[in-house]
Design an enzyme around this catalytic site. Sequence first.
Site: not given
Length: 243
Positions: A94, A193
């Site tokens: 993400i 991430c």
Amino acid sequence: MNTVLLKDLGTIEYGEAWTLQEQYMKEGLDIKSARFRQEAAAFAQTIPHYLFLCQHPHVYTLGKSGIEENLLINDQRMKDLDVRFYKTNRGGDITYHGPGQMVAYPVLDLEQFFTDLGRYMRTLEEAIILTLQEYGIVSGRLPGSTGVWLEADTSQARKICAMGVKSSRWITIHGLALNVNTDLQYFNYIVPCGITDKGVTSMERELGRKVDEEEVKRIFAQQFAKAFEAALVPASGSMVSAS
């Protein structure tokens, strides 16, 4: 030397930019399929390359291998923050996109460059590293992770540029997001991430001042051209080459 068409999309909704990339990818894939079928007309067609630059309204995007639990807020909180959420087909986990960020989406046929996705990612990183160098910001890579980092080998490691791509038959979409004047508070609502023990930063935070975003785009375009040994043809028709 390959020619890459440079388009600045300005501020564009994430879904619209994604659809645009998919459209250009499909056009290239259709040509490749026609060549596979030995259709003579397809061999006379070229598969063009594009570099789209833009920024998005507030949005969280989750990669295909990402964990949805890394989004730490519910739908109502996202509505309050005026931020959208997309599950995407890129790699990675993400991340956040928003105002003050430079997003770059290369749609390239890597068969005309090199057929090596690892090299592709390292080349994208190099273009960002050289861009930041122009501002006196020393950056590099973190072993085992994509993107561009500051002080990667220390306890102060922080990411300044996230990356995630998709490739189909060597045609790429998605790309990178460089934090220029980004409001970093939006990263507090995700596990960026999927990495829990490292932070994020921006050019503004590192330099202690607002940064000219148009200038960053110009410098990045130049460094992209050098890194890929390509010639960029902007909408104006002028040439930005690797020389």
